[in-house]
Write a protein that holds these residues in place. Structure first.
Motif, short mmCIF file in Angstrom:
data_model
loop_
_atom_site.label_atom_id
_atom_site.label_comp_id
_atom_site.label_asym_id
_atom_site.label_seq_id
_atom_site.Cartn_x
_atom_site.Cartn_y
_atom_site.Cartn_z
N THR A 178 49.10 -37.65 34.48
CA THR A 178 49.48 -38.19 33.18
C THR A 178 51.00 -38.13 33.01
O THR A 178 51.69 -37.41 33.74
N ARG A 207 52.62 -36.78 30.61
CA ARG A 207 52.99 -35.43 30.22
C ARG A 207 53.04 -34.50 31.43
O ARG A 207 53.97 -33.70 31.58
N GLN A 208 52.05 -34.60 32.29
CA GLN A 208 52.03 -33.75 33.49
C GLN A 208 53.25 -34.03 34.37
O GLN A 208 53.90 -33.10 34.87
N SER A 229 56.18 -35.24 33.43
CA SER A 229 57.40 -34.77 32.78
C SER A 229 57.62 -33.28 33.01
O SER A 229 58.74 -32.83 33.25
N VAL A 230 56.54 -32.50 32.96
CA VAL A 230 56.64 -31.05 33.17
C VAL A 230 56.95 -30.75 34.63
O VAL A 230 57.80 -29.90 34.94
N SER A 280 60.62 -30.36 29.76
CA SER A 280 59.63 -29.64 28.94
C SER A 280 59.16 -30.48 27.77
O SER A 280 58.09 -30.24 27.20
N ASP A 281 59.94 -31.48 27.39
CA ASP A 281 59.64 -32.34 26.24
C ASP A 281 59.28 -33.74 26.75
O ASP A 281 60.11 -34.44 27.32
N GLN A 282 58.04 -34.17 26.54
CA GLN A 282 57.60 -35.48 27.03
C GLN A 282 58.36 -36.61 26.35
O GLN A 282 58.71 -37.61 26.98
N SER A 323 60.52 -39.49 28.20
CA SER A 323 60.31 -40.93 28.03
C SER A 323 61.58 -41.62 27.55
O SER A 323 61.88 -42.74 27.98
#
Length: 289
Positions: free
Chosen positions: A247, A249-250, A252-253, A258-260, A264
């Motif tokens: 995903t 979010r996954q 981005s981490v 740490s902040d999606q 973006s």
């Protein structure tokens, strides 16, 4: 005595000029003498460029009327019309390689590589150059499809290696230490991009103050350390975006954001499109968010 000549196109004693190509190799060859005196002299040079790479033995080359003794690993570069004198001694075995070349892009390339202000470039011997010469020689002998373009690309690599070796040889020991530490700091970024990285942290690794590190970084890399880290993380994110079904979010981490939303936003700023839309546009892993 061994002497090799590999011409492209037909050998021409005056040289070959082709300004329709960015770079073209005309011919290349090598000298390998046991103990035979030899001098190549052209009072007005040739119409093309000549690069000589001196591997070992006693030799001299003339630059602007002065003859210089050549150490192993020295490169000699003559431009069209320049006096050429390359002399090999009969006291010791001698080996050297040479290439004649032409093209409309040569001068601008030499400027970029910082090879435009002199004829002789003293540097340490390099294990990277001989394989490139040998590959070029083999390509000429085989003359497979596209060999002219491939040989030109090998010459570009040869000039780049010579430039790097020459510039590094000009560094003081302190400058070499600083450059080594700077490279370690870049390696640290590449190895830890998925973790929080601060500018003071990598400046310390480079052995520089924060302000000096930022200045040196911009000079060598062309951007700030912060922007470089962000761009490197985004490049890693793109690999995951198009090669996995993770995903947004996954991803981005994993790449250190740490902040999606911030991830973006930065992705859109650099790529001109948000990561979700970019993934859909490429038609991969549709429906994954």
């Amino acid at each position: 005595m061994q002497f090799g000549l590999y011409p492209i196109p037909e050998s021409n004693i005056a040289g070959v000029v082709n300004l329709s190509e960015y770079m073209q190799v005309n011919c290349l060859g090598y000298y390998e003498f046991e103990k035979t005196s030899y001098t190549r002299y052209r009072d007005h040079g040739r119409t093309d460029y000549l690069l000589i790479y001196h591997i070992e033995g006693t030799a001299q080359a003339r630059s602007k009327g002065i003859d210089y003794d050549l150490a192993s690993g020295t490169a000699v570069l003559y431009r069209p019309g320049e006096e050429q004198r390359y002399s090999l001694s009969d006291e010791t075995p001698v080996k050297s390689l040479w290439i004649h070349f032409t093209g409309y892009g040569i001068e601008s390339l030499l400027e970029k590589l910082q090879l435009a202000d002199r004829n002789i470039f003293f540097a340490a011997p390099s294990d990277d150059l001989l394989p490139l010469f040998h590959m070029a020689r083999n390509e000429i002998a085989a003359q497979r499809s596209g060999y002219e373009v491939y040989i030109a690309s090998l010459l570009l690599q040869i000039l780049t290696v010579i430039s790097r070796n020459y510039l590094q040889s000009r560094f003081t020991s302190r400058q070499l230490e600083t450059q080594t530490n700077f490279d370690l700091a870049i390696t640290y970024i590449h190895s830890n991009y998925d973790k929080p990285i601060t500018i003071p942290e990598i400046a310390h690794i480079a052995g520089l103050s924060i302000s000096r590190y930022i200045q040196v970084f911009k000079q060598q890399i062309g951007t700030t350390p912060k922007d470089y880290i962000v761009k490197y993380r985004l490049n890693k994110a793109k690999e995951l975006l198009f090669e996995t079904n993770l995903t947004i979010r996954q991803i981005s981490v994993i790449v250190g954001f740490s902040d999606q939303l911030y991830f973006s936003r930065m992705y859109r700023k650099v790529e001109g499109i948000c990561p979700k839309e970019d993934r859909k546009r490429r038609g991969m892993f549709k429906g994954v968010t």
